[in-house]
Design a protein around this motif. Structure first.
Motif, short mmCIF file in Angstrom:
data_model
loop_
_atom_site.label_atom_id
_atom_site.label_comp_id
_atom_site.label_asym_id
_atom_site.label_seq_id
_atom_site.Cartn_x
_atom_site.Cartn_y
_atom_site.Cartn_z
N UNK A 234 11.46 -25.92 -59.74
CA UNK A 234 12.79 -26.12 -61.19
C UNK A 234 12.40 -24.10 -61.34
N UNK A 235 11.09 -24.05 -61.72
CA UNK A 235 11.12 -22.29 -62.08
C UNK A 235 11.68 -21.61 -61.35
N UNK A 236 11.92 -21.91 -59.96
CA UNK A 236 12.25 -21.51 -58.81
C UNK A 236 13.93 -21.56 -58.57
N UNK A 237 15.05 -22.16 -58.86
CA UNK A 237 15.89 -23.15 -59.22
C UNK A 237 16.42 -22.11 -59.96
N UNK B 231 20.53 -22.80 -48.65
CA UNK B 231 19.77 -22.14 -47.65
C UNK B 231 18.86 -21.50 -48.42
N UNK B 232 18.67 -20.75 -49.63
CA UNK B 232 17.18 -19.70 -49.48
C UNK B 232 16.20 -20.61 -49.55
N UNK B 233 16.05 -21.92 -49.59
CA UNK B 233 15.36 -22.62 -50.31
C UNK B 233 14.67 -23.28 -48.65
N UNK B 234 16.06 -23.72 -48.33
CA UNK B 234 15.61 -24.84 -46.83
C UNK B 234 16.09 -26.35 -47.06
N UNK B 235 16.94 -26.53 -47.82
CA UNK B 235 17.38 -27.23 -48.40
C UNK B 235 18.29 -28.17 -48.72
N UNK B 236 19.19 -29.48 -48.74
CA UNK B 236 20.27 -29.13 -48.73
C UNK B 236 21.19 -29.76 -50.17
#
Length: 429
Positions: A376-379, A394-399
């Motif tokens: 959550x801190x990254x987002x 795309x940056x986090x490698x998730x949908x």
């Protein structure tokens, strides 16, 4: 009778000698007590002065910097705020160490320290609101006047510390008075023993002198003795005069040296002031450089996000136009994906760059929401940089769906209503 008087004189002289030795030792002890008392009183005054600087160098400078910036909207008026933030830790550490050595209970002192830290964070938040032109929120928070409550807390702690230091000083004075009383008692005993002894000695000397006064030689010797005594007295007066003149010259030289040192201190203060301004300019330049580094890092993330999007489109296109996926393209896609997704090492590098520009962002989130997770801190950091859901995915490698769910969890974590904007809330941190 005469033999008894001689023994009495000898005993009295022995007692007087012992008393003089005791008096000398007691005087040394009293001097030690006086020096200890002086050091304790100086330490007490130094602590009082240090604690009194809390109001001027920290609380007052924080208020002055924020209010001046609010009035004139120029960064230079934030200089008192930065000075206060720089000085608060050293002032509190010096005072805490000295009070701890004296055995002072630091419970309320540490509460005041925490309150000052919280107040500093609040004012940094107010400055951020002014930077973002959130005037209404700024006025709403500023009107709560937490500075007055902080000053009342500071005033209570200062009074308690001053009372504590006054008690230490009073105990030191009491010890000095006791030592002085003991010294007076010893002087009185010495006086009441020495005076009778001197009287008896004088009486016997006078009797002996009467027997010798008839002798001429004694008269001549007495005259010679008086002449020699006068000569020695004159020499003593001359030597004492020279000593006084030398002491006067030494005092004058010391006075001149003190004046020279005072002028040197004034010069050094001017140099330090100039160095402080240079340091402030260097700090501003460093902050601009850090902003540029973060912008470059954000631009790199966006470029990587676009690259992943294009590769995804190519893969999807390959699936539609052929029976299988080109293995070479798939290998290239995996290679690019591995180099563009924000890994743990990338995150640590990014976090350092991000915190250099927004030093209180993560700290405020953890302070206000202790249960917040690392993802959550990254987002939150990516939202702070205005990345879209697609770019964040795309940056986090998730949908994108996963990013959407994470955003919903963040809204619940921040207790935001449906009308509140998540991006706007994070930008205010």
């Amino acid at each position: 009778m005469k033999r008894f008087s001689k023994w009495l004189i000898r005993i009295s002289i022995g007692v007087i000698t012992v008393l003089f030795v005791v008096n000398f030792l007691v005087t040394l002890y009293n001097n030690t007590i006086i020096e200890e008392n002086r050091v304790q009183q100086l330490e007490a005054e130094r602590i009082k002065i240090t604690v009194s600087h809390f109001a001027i160098e920290i609380i007052h400078n924080i208020d002055l910097g924020v209010r001046s910036f609010a009035l004139f909207k120029e960064e230079k008026y934030l200089f008192p705020l930065y000075i206060a933030l720089h000085a608060k830790d050293s002032l509190f550490n010096v005072a805490a160490l000295a009070l701890q050595k004296q055995g002072y209970n630091l419970k309320e002192f540490n509460r005041l320290r925490d309150s000052v830290e919280s107040y500093a964070n609040l004012n940094l938040h107010l400055v951020e609101l002014l930077h973002q032109h959130e005037t209404e929120k700024f006025m709403k928070l500023a009107n709560k006047d937490r500075g007055y409550r902080l000053y009342l807390q500071y005033d209570a702690v200062v009074k308690d510390i001053n009372a504590f230091e006054d008690r230490i000083a009073e105990r030191a004075k009491q010890r000095y008075r006791e030592a002085e009383r003991n010294n007076y008692l010893l002087q009185a005993i010495l006086f009441f023993i020495a005076v009778p002894t001197l009287v008896i000695t004088t009486y016997h000397t006078y009797q002996k002198f009467k027997y010798e006064v008839a002798l001429r030689k004694a008269e001549v010797e007495k005259s010679i003795l008086l002449i020699n005594h006068n000569q020695e007295l004159e020499r003593g007066i001359q030597e004492r005069t020279k000593e006084i003149e030398a002491a006067r010259d030494l005092l004058q030289a010391q006075h001149d040296e003190i004046l020279a040192q005072h002028e040197e201190i004034i010069t050094q203060n001017d140099v330090l002031q100039k160095q402080s301004f240079v340091l402030a300019e260097q700090n501003e330049e460093l902050m601009r450089s850090r902003h540029e580094q973060l912008d470059l890092y954000t631009k790199s993330l966006l470029e990587k996000s676009e690259l992943i999007a294009r590769l995804n489109e190519e893969i999807e296109s390959s699936k539609v136009t052929s029976n299988g996926i080109d293995q070479e393209k798939l290998a290239n896609y995996n290679e690019v994906l591995n180099t563009t997704i924000l890994t743990e090492d990338d995150w640590e590098k990014f976090k350092k760059t991000f915190e250099a520009v927004y030093p209180l962002f993560f700290a405020n989130l953890r302070f206000r929401f202790p249960e917040i997770t690392s993802s959550e801190l990254r987002l939150s950091a990516l939202i702070k940089l205005s990345l879209s859901m697609k770019e964040a995915a795309n940056t986090l490698g998730i949908s994108e769906q996963s990013v959407k769910k994470s955003r919903n969890r963040l809204r619940k974590r921040f207790e935001l209503s449906e009308e509140d904007s998540l991006e706007k809330f994070i930008r205010t941190l």
